[in-house]
Design a protein around this motif. Structure first.
Motif, PDB file in Angstrom:
ATOM      1  N   GLY A  60     -32.910   0.857  27.538  1.00  0.00           N
ATOM      2  CA  GLY A  60     -32.799   0.202  28.136  1.00  0.00           C
ATOM      3  C   GLY A  60     -31.608   0.659  29.648  1.00  0.00           C
ATOM      4  N   ARG A  61     -31.230   1.497  29.059  1.00  0.00           N
ATOM      5  CA  ARG A  61     -30.606   3.081  30.372  1.00  0.00           C
ATOM      6  C   ARG A  61     -31.226   3.415  31.240  1.00  0.00           C
ATOM      7  NH1 ARG A  61     -24.978   1.932  30.045  1.00  0.00           N
ATOM      8  NH2 ARG A  61     -24.287   2.502  27.945  1.00  0.00           N
ATOM      9  N   GLU A  62     -31.236   3.397  32.037  1.00  0.00           N
ATOM     10  CA  GLU A  62     -31.939   4.256  34.017  1.00  0.00           C
ATOM     11  C   GLU A  62     -32.046   5.364  33.217  1.00  0.00           C
ATOM     12  OE1 GLU A  62     -29.933   3.544  36.961  1.00  0.00           O
ATOM     13  OE2 GLU A  62     -30.253   1.628  37.165  1.00  0.00           O
ATOM     14  N   GLY A  63     -33.088   5.796  33.721  1.00  0.00           N
ATOM     15  CA  GLY A  63     -33.778   8.018  33.603  1.00  0.00           C
ATOM     16  C   GLY A  63     -33.053   8.643  34.071  1.00  0.00           C
ATOM     17  N   ALA A  64     -32.173   8.090  35.661  1.00  0.00           N
ATOM     18  CA  ALA A  64     -31.732   8.723  36.890  1.00  0.00           C
ATOM     19  C   ALA A  64     -30.201   8.744  35.863  1.00  0.00           C
ATOM     20  CB  ALA A  64     -31.843   7.576  37.411  1.00  0.00           C
ATOM     21  N   ARG A  65     -30.285   7.871  35.226  1.00  0.00           N
ATOM     22  CA  ARG A  65     -28.341   7.769  34.861  1.00  0.00           C
ATOM     23  C   ARG A  65     -28.320   9.038  33.365  1.00  0.00           C
ATOM     24  NH1 ARG A  65     -23.901   4.302  35.079  1.00  0.00           N
ATOM     25  NH2 ARG A  65     -25.063   3.874  37.054  1.00  0.00           N
ATOM     26  N   LEU A  66     -29.498   8.461  32.691  1.00  0.00           N
ATOM     27  CA  LEU A  66     -28.989   9.274  31.487  1.00  0.00           C
ATOM     28  C   LEU A  66     -29.421  10.972  32.149  1.00  0.00           C
ATOM     29  CD1 LEU A  66     -31.492   7.679  28.817  1.00  0.00           C
ATOM     30  CD2 LEU A  66     -28.978   7.342  28.813  1.00  0.00           C
ATOM     31  N   ARG A  67     -30.207  10.897  32.758  1.00  0.00           N
ATOM     32  CA  ARG A  67     -30.802  12.109  33.372  1.00  0.00           C
ATOM     33  C   ARG A  67     -29.171  13.140  33.969  1.00  0.00           C
ATOM     34  NH1 ARG A  67     -35.025  15.428  33.487  1.00  0.00           N
ATOM     35  NH2 ARG A  67     -35.189  16.935  34.841  1.00  0.00           N
ATOM     36  N   GLN A  68     -28.826  12.303  34.743  1.00  0.00           N
ATOM     37  CA  GLN A  68     -26.959  12.532  35.093  1.00  0.00           C
ATOM     38  C   GLN A  68     -26.289  12.673  34.430  1.00  0.00           C
ATOM     39  OE1 GLN A  68     -25.174   9.099  38.007  1.00  0.00           O
ATOM     40  NE2 GLN A  68     -23.694  10.035  37.507  1.00  0.00           N
ATOM     41  N   TRP A  69     -25.772  11.760  33.019  1.00  0.00           N
ATOM     42  CA  TRP A  69     -25.322  12.231  31.886  1.00  0.00           C
ATOM     43  C   TRP A  69     -25.591  13.502  31.611  1.00  0.00           C
ATOM     44  CZ3 TRP A  69     -25.251   6.471  29.084  1.00  0.00           C
ATOM     45  CH2 TRP A  69     -23.898   5.711  30.273  1.00  0.00           C
ATOM     46  N   GLN A  94     -27.067  16.242  32.149  1.00  0.00           N
ATOM     47  CA  GLN A  94     -26.472  16.694  33.057  1.00  0.00           C
ATOM     48  C   GLN A  94     -25.561  17.704  32.247  1.00  0.00           C
ATOM     49  OE1 GLN A  94     -28.550  16.620  37.348  1.00  0.00           O
ATOM     50  NE2 GLN A  94     -28.731  18.927  37.622  1.00  0.00           N
ATOM     51  N   ALA A  95     -24.263  16.241  33.446  1.00  0.00           N
ATOM     52  CA  ALA A  95     -23.049  16.918  33.159  1.00  0.00           C
ATOM     53  C   ALA A  95     -22.875  17.518  31.828  1.00  0.00           C
ATOM     54  CB  ALA A  95     -22.283  15.688  33.610  1.00  0.00           C
ATOM     55  N   ALA A  96     -22.985  16.765  30.225  1.00  0.00           N
ATOM     56  CA  ALA A  96     -22.899  17.049  29.051  1.00  0.00           C
ATOM     57  C   ALA A  96     -23.829  18.792  29.169  1.00  0.00           C
ATOM     58  CB  ALA A  96     -23.527  16.234  28.301  1.00  0.00           C
ATOM     59  N   ASP A  97     -24.552  19.271  29.607  1.00  0.00           N
ATOM     60  CA  ASP A  97     -25.232  20.663  29.594  1.00  0.00           C
ATOM     61  C   ASP A  97     -24.500  21.584  30.605  1.00  0.00           C
ATOM     62  OD1 ASP A  97     -28.154  22.154  28.952  1.00  0.00           O
ATOM     63  OD2 ASP A  97     -26.691  22.484  30.318  1.00  0.00           O
ATOM     64  N   ALA A  98     -23.714  21.315  31.665  1.00  0.00           N
ATOM     65  CA  ALA A  98     -23.467  21.938  31.961  1.00  0.00           C
ATOM     66  C   ALA A  98     -21.457  22.145  31.704  1.00  0.00           C
ATOM     67  CB  ALA A  98     -22.675  21.236  33.477  1.00  0.00           C
ATOM     68  N   PHE A  99     -21.295  21.303  31.365  1.00  0.00           N
ATOM     69  CA  PHE A  99     -19.857  21.272  30.543  1.00  0.00           C
ATOM     70  C   PHE A  99     -19.753  22.134  29.578  1.00  0.00           C
ATOM     71  CE2 PHE A  99     -16.612  20.134  27.268  1.00  0.00           C
ATOM     72  CZ  PHE A  99     -15.505  19.993  28.021  1.00  0.00           C
ATOM     73  N   GLU A 149     -14.631  13.334  30.737  1.00  0.00           N
ATOM     74  CA  GLU A 149     -14.481  13.374  32.075  1.00  0.00           C
ATOM     75  C   GLU A 149     -15.540  13.889  32.632  1.00  0.00           C
ATOM     76  OE1 GLU A 149     -12.183  12.592  35.671  1.00  0.00           O
ATOM     77  OE2 GLU A 149     -11.894  12.484  33.913  1.00  0.00           O
ATOM     78  N   ALA A 150     -16.233  14.948  32.528  1.00  0.00           N
ATOM     79  CA  ALA A 150     -17.008  15.733  33.031  1.00  0.00           C
ATOM     80  C   ALA A 150     -18.085  14.854  33.342  1.00  0.00           C
ATOM     81  CB  ALA A 150     -17.463  17.133  32.379  1.00  0.00           C
ATOM     82  N   VAL A 151     -18.567  13.675  32.152  1.00  0.00           N
ATOM     83  CA  VAL A 151     -20.034  12.836  31.848  1.00  0.00           C
ATOM     84  C   VAL A 151     -19.894  12.283  32.731  1.00  0.00           C
ATOM     85  CG1 VAL A 151     -21.290  11.722  30.653  1.00  0.00           C
ATOM     86  CG2 VAL A 151     -20.319  13.853  29.663  1.00  0.00           C
ATOM     87  N   GLY A 152     -18.691  11.415  32.827  1.00  0.00           N
ATOM     88  CA  GLY A 152     -18.259  10.457  34.200  1.00  0.00           C
ATOM     89  C   GLY A 152     -18.845   9.045  33.625  1.00  0.00           C
ATOM     90  N   HIS A 153     -19.216   8.540  32.413  1.00  0.00           N
ATOM     91  CA  HIS A 153     -19.557   7.400  32.479  1.00  0.00           C
ATOM     92  C   HIS A 153     -18.182   5.992  32.579  1.00  0.00           C
ATOM     93  CE1 HIS A 153     -21.040   3.668  30.699  1.00  0.00           C
ATOM     94  NE2 HIS A 153     -20.647   3.740  29.372  1.00  0.00           N
ATOM     95  N   ILE A 154     -18.439   5.265  33.559  1.00  0.00           N
ATOM     96  CA  ILE A 154     -16.966   4.668  34.011  1.00  0.00           C
ATOM     97  C   ILE A 154     -17.828   3.323  32.911  1.00  0.00           C
ATOM     98  CG2 ILE A 154     -15.640   3.132  35.042  1.00  0.00           C
ATOM     99  CD1 ILE A 154     -16.461   4.919  37.347  1.00  0.00           C
ATOM    100  N   ALA A 155     -16.988   2.844  31.977  1.00  0.00           N
ATOM    101  CA  ALA A 155     -17.105   1.778  31.090  1.00  0.00           C
ATOM    102  C   ALA A 155     -16.444   0.161  31.626  1.00  0.00           C
ATOM    103  CB  ALA A 155     -16.520   2.183  29.638  1.00  0.00           C
ATOM    104  N   LEU A 156     -15.313   0.708  32.357  1.00  0.00           N
ATOM    105  CA  LEU A 156     -14.364  -0.400  32.729  1.00  0.00           C
ATOM    106  C   LEU A 156     -13.618  -0.012  34.080  1.00  0.00           C
ATOM    107  CD1 LEU A 156     -13.369  -3.453  32.196  1.00  0.00           C
ATOM    108  CD2 LEU A 156     -11.379  -2.332  30.664  1.00  0.00           C
ATOM    109  N   ARG A 157     -13.621  -0.915  35.348  1.00  0.00           N
ATOM    110  CA  ARG A 157     -13.126  -0.570  36.017  1.00  0.00           C
ATOM    111  C   ARG A 157     -12.088  -1.729  36.941  1.00  0.00           C
ATOM    112  NH1 ARG A 157     -13.898   3.207  39.844  1.00  0.00           N
ATOM    113  NH2 ARG A 157     -16.303   3.693  39.747  1.00  0.00           N
ATOM    114  N   LEU A 158     -10.879  -1.277  37.309  1.00  0.00           N
ATOM    115  CA  LEU A 158      -9.837  -2.504  37.342  1.00  0.00           C
ATOM    116  C   LEU A 158      -9.649  -2.598  38.257  1.00  0.00           C
ATOM    117  CD1 LEU A 158      -8.505  -3.735  33.968  1.00  0.00           C
ATOM    118  CD2 LEU A 158      -9.941  -5.129  35.065  1.00  0.00           C
TER     119      LEU A 158
END
Length: 201
Positions: free
Chosen positions: A39-48, A50-55, A143-152
């Motif tokens: 159910g995750r959007e394709g754009a979000r998966l692509r961003q992740w 791309q970041a993991a690949d570059a890392f 940090e590179a992938v940048g998935h924010i699980a919680l923000r306060l």
């Protein structure tokens, strides 16, 4: 522990390898088929992806420092290589490596995967997993992938993205070994070849 035909990507890329799909598309497909990403959007998966690949492409794991053990029962277990941390050991499955080298010739992919590159890529892949097993490297990948699980307010907690380490390890192997395509493509083709109905392992 990590382990499969080229890490943990077995079965995640569909029944056939599509050489028309670029390496990033394959990485996105790996994430999309990984549990927790339904159910995750394709754009979000692509961003992740791309970041993991570059890392991973920027990693320099150096020579594999783990003890290397060669075995001959990989096709039966659908394993090409496996890394275990206690003690640090890489198991290389020579029968699967040989089958992969044969398959490369059958598919006409030798310009992407030179002779001997399957074993070299498997070692580089597992060396990347060995490096990513370290706490500081896990944190750097998050940090590179940048998935924010919680923000306060201005504070944030980064979440683990299942499959990101696998993408990074494949990108590392591709770069370190100078491959024309990611090992993900070969993984998909090999999975299809060894699991096809009526095939002989």
């Amino acid at each position: 522990m990590t382990g499969s035909l080229a890490g943990r990507a077995v079965g995640l890329l569909g029944p056939a390898a599509d050489p028309a799909a670029d390496d990033l598309d394959l990485a996105v497909r790996l994430l999309a088929a990984t549990p927790t990403h339904e159910g995750r959007e394709g754009a979000r998966l692509r961003q992740w992806a791309q970041a993991a690949d570059a890392f991973g492409a920027a990693l320099d794991p150096g020579p594999c420092r783990a003890r290397i053990v060669e075995r001959g029962d990989g096709l039966e277990q659908l394993l090409l290589a496996r890394y275990t941390s206690r003690p640090a050991t890489v198991e290389l499955y020579t029968d699967t490596i040989e089958r992969a080298e044969t398959l490369i010739d059958e598919l006409g992919w030798r310009s992407w995967y030179p002779v001997g590159s399957v074993r070299a890529a498997a070692l580089a892949h597992e060396a990347a997993h060995e490096l990513l097993h370290r706490k500081e490297m896990k944190a750097a990948l998050k940090e590179a992938v940048g998935h924010i699980a919680l923000r306060l307010g201005r504070f944030r907690v980064l979440g683990h993205v299942a499959g990101a380490e696998e993408i990074a390890a494949h990108a590392c192997a591709r770069t370190v070994c100078g491959l024309g395509r990611s090992p993900l493509l070969l993984t998909a083709a090999l999975t299809a070849a060894v699991t096809a109905p009526g095939r002989e392992r």
